[in-house]
Design a protein around this motif. Structure first.
Motif, PDB file in Angstrom:
ATOM      1  N   ASP A   1      69.239  -1.218  50.719  1.00 26.77           N
ATOM      2  CA  ASP A   1      70.037  -1.999  51.665  1.00 26.77           C
ATOM      3  C   ASP A   1      70.699  -1.130  52.723  1.00 26.77           C
ATOM      4  OD1 ASP A   1      69.430  -4.304  50.283  1.00 26.77           O
ATOM      5  OD2 ASP A   1      71.191  -4.144  48.969  1.00 26.77           O
ATOM      6  N   ALA A   2      70.943   0.151  52.405  1.00 23.42           N
ATOM      7  CA  ALA A   2      71.636   1.024  53.344  1.00 23.42           C
ATOM      8  C   ALA A   2      71.370   2.466  52.966  1.00 23.42           C
ATOM      9  CB  ALA A   2      73.141   0.737  53.326  1.00 23.42           C
ATOM     10  N   TYR A   3      71.630   3.330  53.928  1.00 26.87           N
ATOM     11  CA  TYR A   3      71.574   4.761  53.656  1.00 26.87           C
ATOM     12  C   TYR A   3      72.835   5.171  52.876  1.00 26.87           C
ATOM     13  CZ  TYR A   3      67.831   5.075  57.132  1.00 26.87           C
ATOM     14  OH  TYR A   3      66.668   4.917  57.826  1.00 26.87           O
ATOM     15  N   GLU A   4      72.744   6.248  52.119  1.00 31.40           N
ATOM     16  CA  GLU A   4      73.876   6.739  51.330  1.00 31.40           C
ATOM     17  C   GLU A   4      74.162   8.194  51.664  1.00 31.40           C
ATOM     18  OE1 GLU A   4      72.994   6.197  47.242  1.00 31.40           O
ATOM     19  OE2 GLU A   4      73.125   3.998  47.304  1.00 31.40           O
TER      20      GLU A   4
ATOM     21  N   ALA B   1      67.420   0.864  57.014  1.00 29.05           N
ATOM     22  CA  ALA B   1      67.723   1.469  55.715  1.00 29.05           C
ATOM     23  C   ALA B   1      66.431   1.999  55.135  1.00 29.05           C
ATOM     24  CB  ALA B   1      68.353   0.441  54.782  1.00 29.05           C
TER      25      ALA B   1
ATOM     26  N   GLU C   1      78.147   4.554  52.732  1.00 31.25           N
ATOM     27  CA  GLU C   1      76.882   3.907  53.086  1.00 31.25           C
ATOM     28  C   GLU C   1      76.907   3.542  54.573  1.00 31.25           C
ATOM     29  OE1 GLU C   1      75.506   1.641  49.083  1.00 31.25           O
ATOM     30  OE2 GLU C   1      77.156   0.698  50.181  1.00 31.25           O
TER      31      GLU C   1
ATOM     32  N   GLU D   1      76.369   1.083  61.553  1.00 31.92           N
ATOM     33  CA  GLU D   1      77.420   0.354  60.833  1.00 31.92           C
ATOM     34  C   GLU D   1      77.826   1.153  59.590  1.00 31.92           C
ATOM     35  OE1 GLU D   1      78.128  -3.872  58.454  1.00 31.92           O
ATOM     36  OE2 GLU D   1      76.233  -3.474  59.510  1.00 31.92           O
TER      37      GLU D   1
ATOM     38  N   VAL E   1      74.288   1.562  57.819  1.00 36.88           N
ATOM     39  CA  VAL E   1      73.090   0.830  58.254  1.00 36.88           C
ATOM     40  C   VAL E   1      72.809   1.240  59.695  1.00 36.88           C
ATOM     41  CG1 VAL E   1      72.040  -1.419  58.652  1.00 36.88           C
ATOM     42  CG2 VAL E   1      73.611  -1.085  56.716  1.00 36.88           C
ATOM     43  N   ASP E   2      71.604   1.723  59.933  1.00 36.35           N
ATOM     44  CA  ASP E   2      71.227   2.213  61.268  1.00 36.35           C
ATOM     45  C   ASP E   2      70.631   1.057  62.067  1.00 36.35           C
ATOM     46  OD1 ASP E   2      70.535   3.614  63.482  1.00 36.35           O
ATOM     47  OD2 ASP E   2      69.418   5.178  62.415  1.00 36.35           O
ATOM     48  N   ARG E   3      71.416   0.532  62.992  1.00 39.36           N
ATOM     49  CA  ARG E   3      70.975  -0.596  63.809  1.00 39.36           C
ATOM     50  C   ARG E   3      70.541  -0.152  65.205  1.00 39.36           C
ATOM     51  NH1 ARG E   3      72.328  -5.125  61.025  1.00 39.36           N
ATOM     52  NH2 ARG E   3      74.000  -4.937  59.462  1.00 39.36           N
TER      53      ARG E   3
END
Length: 397
Positions: free
Chosen positions: A165-168, A160, A149, A95, A151-153
């Motif tokens: 909360d998330a990768y950057e 993350a 940013e 995402e 998000v690896d789902r």
């Protein structure tokens, strides 16, 4: 023997194990290094920079996400529109969280902004932000770092980093130079600063002072202006005695040639012009004098030469013959009388006094009445003189 054999076996075993141990150690080290590199590849960014003929490009990748920043043109001139394109692609199941509109773009003027999202046939997510920008000045500028940013789902992967909360993914700055339109080598000239501004309300005070001074000037100058205007009107109405007489004479000359009874009226008008001119020019007021009496008065005038007196004697006596003796002169005599009167005016026009045109226009009528009275009075005298055998005289007309 056994001891010797056991020692020998130990030595052989040690010699064989040492290379194997070295090979294993080297293999383990390489394997661990490969694992570490594989793990770090998920965390570190892979940067690729490039500059085309009209493009500045910077690419960075972190794990399943690749970010590309493009700027066109590469060598802009002040006033050019810059196109900044942010392209982000991610693997299926990842995402993306794109930057907000205008983030890190405060130093530029945003002309246009177009966001776009899509998914390709392989399920990869594609997101694009396209900006059209203008720089406020020339010189060195830079597109600041942009943060994306995600998000690896995907199954089996952490969504993350721990505690986040998330990768950057942070892009690098794109520096570029905006060229000026001023020719190279021209020295910068600093203009002088503006003068100090007047305090608020000072303009109204100056306006009132100006109005008061204007009214004062008008009150003082209006009487002089009125007097000058009146004098101008008087001067515009005043004409010299020569101009008045010459205008009447020219009008008589341009009229039709007199014939028959018109000759008498013609000479009456011609003598009237000369008489008025003599009265106005030389101040000889003798409306009731006969020709001989007038010639006696003219003989005493210091302003008339002997030539002028001879002309008047011949001219006035010829007019008397036409008016009283019913003498009808020919065309040559009429033209000669006109030329003589014109020459007399031309010769005596110097220092001719200025007269009010309105009063001058009334004087012929007033004097014509005096002339008529003089003529009526002169006829009995003429008849009396002729009856007595004396010389004929006529009233000066």
């Amino acid at each position: 023997m056994i001891f010797r054999n056991s020692f020998f076996l130990r030595a052989v075993f040690a010699a064989l194990c040492f290379p194997l141990f070295s090979i294993y150690t080297l293999y383990a080290d390489n394997h661990d290094l490969a694992d570490e590199n594989g793990q770090e590849s998920k965390k570190k960014n892979v940067n690729v920079k490039g500059t085309g003929p009209d493009l500045i490009q910077n690419s960075i990748q972190r794990g399943p996400v690749k970010v590309t920043v493009k700027l066109q043109p590469s060598k802009p001139v002040i006033g050019d529109i810059l196109t900044l394109t942010l392209e982000v692609s991610a693997e299926e199941g990842v995402e993306l969280l794109m930057p907000e509109f205008g983030q890190s773009m405060e130093r530029f003027n945003i002309v246009d902004f177009v966001p776009r999202k899509s998914i390709d046939d392989d399920g990869r997510s594609l997101a694009t932000h396209r900006y059209r920008l203008q720089t406020p000045s020339s010189g060195v500028h830079a597109i600041p770092s942009l943060m994306i940013e995600f998000v690896d789902r995907r199954p089996g992967n952490p969504m993350a980093p721990e505690g986040e909360d998330a990768y950057e993914v942070l892009t690098e700055r794109l520096e570029f130079n905006v060229e000026s339109v001023v020719p190279t080598g021209v020295a910068d000239e600093m203009k002088a600063p503006l003068r100090e501004l007047a305090p608020v309300g000072a303009g109204k005070a100056k306006l009132w002072v100006g109005l008061i001074l204007t009214l004062l000037f008008l009150s003082l100058g209006l009487p002089f202006a009125w007097r000058g205007w009146q004098q101008h009107r008087i001067r515009s109405r005043r004409r010299s005695a020569f101009d008045i007489a010459y205008s009447r004479l020219n009008k008589l000359r341009l009229g039709p040639n007199p014939e028959g009874d018109e000759v008498s009226a013609f000479f009456v008008e011609l003598s009237d012009i000369v008489r008025h001119y003599l009265e106005d020019r030389f101040d000889l007021h003798a409306p009731e004098l006969t020709t001989e009496e007038f010639l006696e008065v003219a003989a005493t005038s210091p302003d008339l030469t002997s030539e002028h007196k001879s002309f008047l004697q011949e001219f006035l006596r010829q007019a008397d013959q036409v008016k009283f003796a019913r003498h009808i002169p020919g065309a040559e005599s009429i033209n000669k009388a006109l030329r003589s009167a014109t020459n007399f005016l031309e010769q005596t026009k110097q220092d001719a006094p200025l007269l009010d045109e309105s009063s001058a226009s009334r004087s012929p009528n007033m004097r014509r009445r005096s002339k008529s009275e003089s003529t009526l009075n002169a006829v009995p005298r003429e008849e009396a003189i002729m009856a007595g055998g004396g010389k004929k005289e006529g009233g000066y007309g």
